[in-house]
Design a protein around this motif. Structure first.
Motif, mmCIF file in Angstrom:
data_model
loop_
_atom_site.group_PDB
_atom_site.id
_atom_site.type_symbol
_atom_site.label_atom_id
_atom_site.label_comp_id
_atom_site.label_asym_id
_atom_site.label_seq_id
_atom_site.Cartn_x
_atom_site.Cartn_y
_atom_site.Cartn_z
ATOM 1 N N LEU B 30 0.323 -0.778 0.391
ATOM 2 C CA LEU B 30 -0.472 0.422 -0.145
ATOM 3 C C LEU B 30 0.646 1.218 -0.383
ATOM 4 O O LEU B 30 0.467 2.337 -0.637
ATOM 5 C CB LEU B 30 -0.641 0.024 1.498
ATOM 6 N N PHE B 45 -1.231 9.307 4.421
ATOM 7 C CA PHE B 45 -2.032 9.116 4.127
ATOM 8 C C PHE B 45 -2.943 9.357 5.346
ATOM 9 O O PHE B 45 -4.337 8.812 5.460
ATOM 10 C CB PHE B 45 -2.770 7.713 3.596
ATOM 11 N N VAL B 49 -6.489 10.771 6.048
ATOM 12 C CA VAL B 49 -7.796 10.342 6.700
ATOM 13 C C VAL B 49 -8.512 10.412 8.137
ATOM 14 O O VAL B 49 -9.657 10.778 8.230
ATOM 15 C CB VAL B 49 -7.467 8.767 6.778
ATOM 16 N N ARG B 109 -6.330 18.896 0.893
ATOM 17 C CA ARG B 109 -7.731 17.900 0.633
ATOM 18 C C ARG B 109 -7.415 16.965 -0.842
ATOM 19 O O ARG B 109 -8.177 15.793 -1.301
ATOM 20 C CB ARG B 109 -8.992 18.685 0.884
ATOM 21 N N ILE B 112 -5.739 13.710 -0.887
ATOM 22 C CA ILE B 112 -6.430 13.029 -0.281
ATOM 23 C C ILE B 112 -7.242 12.783 -1.262
ATOM 24 O O ILE B 112 -7.743 11.072 -1.826
ATOM 25 C CB ILE B 112 -6.730 12.874 0.559
ATOM 26 N N GLU B 113 -8.288 13.111 -1.522
ATOM 27 C CA GLU B 113 -9.203 12.796 -3.301
ATOM 28 C C GLU B 113 -8.667 12.000 -3.996
ATOM 29 O O GLU B 113 -9.390 11.450 -4.881
ATOM 30 C CB GLU B 113 -9.716 14.461 -3.328
ATOM 31 N N ALA B 116 -6.790 8.794 -3.110
ATOM 32 C CA ALA B 116 -8.107 7.562 -2.634
ATOM 33 C C ALA B 116 -8.124 6.605 -3.589
ATOM 34 O O ALA B 116 -8.497 5.590 -3.138
ATOM 35 C CB ALA B 116 -9.247 8.452 -1.795
ATOM 36 N N PRO B 117 -8.712 6.688 -4.530
ATOM 37 C CA PRO B 117 -10.007 6.252 -5.360
ATOM 38 C C PRO B 117 -8.828 5.315 -5.416
ATOM 39 O O PRO B 117 -9.032 3.561 -5.753
ATOM 40 C CB PRO B 117 -10.060 7.132 -7.202
ATOM 41 N N HIS B 119 -5.988 3.799 -3.963
ATOM 42 C CA HIS B 119 -5.371 3.756 -2.886
ATOM 43 C C HIS B 119 -6.528 2.447 -2.583
ATOM 44 O O HIS B 119 -6.319 1.601 -1.935
ATOM 45 C CB HIS B 119 -5.606 4.533 -1.982
ATOM 46 N N VAL B 120 -7.140 2.819 -2.881
ATOM 47 C CA VAL B 120 -8.955 1.996 -2.166
ATOM 48 C C VAL B 120 -9.037 0.927 -3.366
ATOM 49 O O VAL B 120 -9.096 -0.166 -2.854
ATOM 50 C CB VAL B 120 -10.691 2.608 -2.347
ATOM 51 N N VAL B 123 -6.663 -1.819 -1.656
ATOM 52 C CA VAL B 123 -6.916 -2.243 -1.011
ATOM 53 C C VAL B 123 -8.399 -3.584 -1.504
ATOM 54 O O VAL B 123 -8.186 -4.256 -1.094
ATOM 55 C CB VAL B 123 -7.627 -1.938 -0.341
ATOM 56 N N ARG B 124 -9.452 -3.115 -2.057
ATOM 57 C CA ARG B 124 -10.304 -4.444 -2.486
ATOM 58 C C ARG B 124 -9.532 -4.938 -3.646
ATOM 59 O O ARG B 124 -10.084 -6.184 -3.414
ATOM 60 C CB ARG B 124 -11.213 -3.455 -3.833
ATOM 61 N N ARG B 125 -8.711 -5.252 -4.075
ATOM 62 C CA ARG B 125 -8.261 -5.651 -5.199
ATOM 63 C C ARG B 125 -7.684 -6.801 -4.229
ATOM 64 O O ARG B 125 -7.442 -8.156 -4.614
ATOM 65 C CB ARG B 125 -7.249 -4.520 -6.380
ATOM 66 N N LEU B 126 -6.363 -6.357 -3.115
ATOM 67 C CA LEU B 126 -5.661 -7.391 -2.762
ATOM 68 C C LEU B 126 -6.449 -8.203 -1.634
ATOM 69 O O LEU B 126 -6.348 -9.303 -1.497
ATOM 70 C CB LEU B 126 -4.315 -6.908 -2.247
#
Lengths: 160, 160
Positions: B30, B45, B49, B109, B112-113, B116-117, B119-120, B123-126
């Motif tokens: 990550l 990050f 958050v 701001r 992170i905006e 985030a996509p 990064h998320v 996380v989703r994939r892994l």
DNA sequence: AAAGATTGATATCTCAATCTTT
DNA sequence: AAAGATTGAGATATCAATCTTT
């Protein structure tokens, strides 16, 4: 901010955040226990475990790096510090003049032998006593699946 | 060494070691992703958050420390570095003259905006794409149980 | 004195050279 | 040149003061 970026489904997000918290707290707890009971840091302990895993208590620097997923330079610096404390020693490698072994000293062996029981007890108390056999089985499957995904993007551990 | 200290049952030990490996590799992956895509470290990050979680994008230093499970001094040093890069700013606290707020800047701001996509997605994939609903449920339960045990010996996060 | 936060010194980690042997 | 390892410089983390406000 009021609006929450693009994020995960609510359940997943909660699980993810709790997981992150666990991964901050658990190593910290183990570190404190080791430090208090045996004057070893968690990285110290990890190195000693690698060495005790090996038949002769000696491992090549690169193999240590691979096993710990550390950079070689980190291994080298850390070994230098542990060497100063008498926990390990360096030994030259006969087969390959470039190589170097890290060897467990008697003091190092004593240190891990004295540290291990309390450490294991802590791991048991914090984690394994909490798990049903079914939970342990599910965990094992999940861990393997995630590791498999990690190793795809990072064949043979690029950073290790 | 040939004999393996006092340790866990074989299955548990394997699970434990694989878990440790996962917790070394996953944050590293990550971190690399964030660094490459958004020039943010994982700790950067995490701070951002916490700030975006707050209604006004501003949080007291001590609350940041609690939320991140960092020492206050680490927060202070890290905020200093992030401040230098324009990601956050300090603001004094009217209610309590001792206190200090850390505030998200517009640049922070934006950072992170934009981060985030991806990064998320990582996380989703892994992680989350690998989990069945049942597995997610079991994981959530396990994480809670272990956290509960951690918080017993460490009420309200002694080190945080 | 206690709480909130910062500071400085030290320890550790990372990254980019460097050095030696293959 | 490539592989194994070390070194030094810079970044980050930890620990023990310090400083200010309550």
């Amino acid at each position: 901010m009021t609006d929450e970026l693009s994020w995960l489904p609510a359940d997943s997000e909660r699980l993810w955040r709790r997981w992150l918290r666990l991964n901050a707290l658990l190593p910290a707890a183990l570190h404190r226990q080791l430090q208090a009971d045996a004057d070893l840091s968690l990285p110290d302990f990890d190195v000693l475990v690698q060495l005790t895993d090996s038949p002769e208590g000696r491992v090549r620097v690169s193999d240590l790096a691979r096993g710990l997923h550390w950079e070689r330079s980190r291994v080298s610096h850390h070994v230098t510090r542990m060497e100063r404390r008498g926990l390990v020693a360096r030994e030259e490698c006969r087969d390959d003049g470039r190589g170097a072994f890290v060897v467990l000293t008697p003091e190092g062996r004593t240190a891990i032998e004295q540290a291990a029981p309390a450490h294991v007890a802590t791991v048991r108390r914090l984690v394994f006593d909490a798990l049903t056999p079914h939970e342990a089985e599910v965990m094992a499957g999940v861990v393997e699946k995630v590791l498999a995904r990690l190793e795809v993007g990072d064949p043979a551990g690029a950073s290790a």
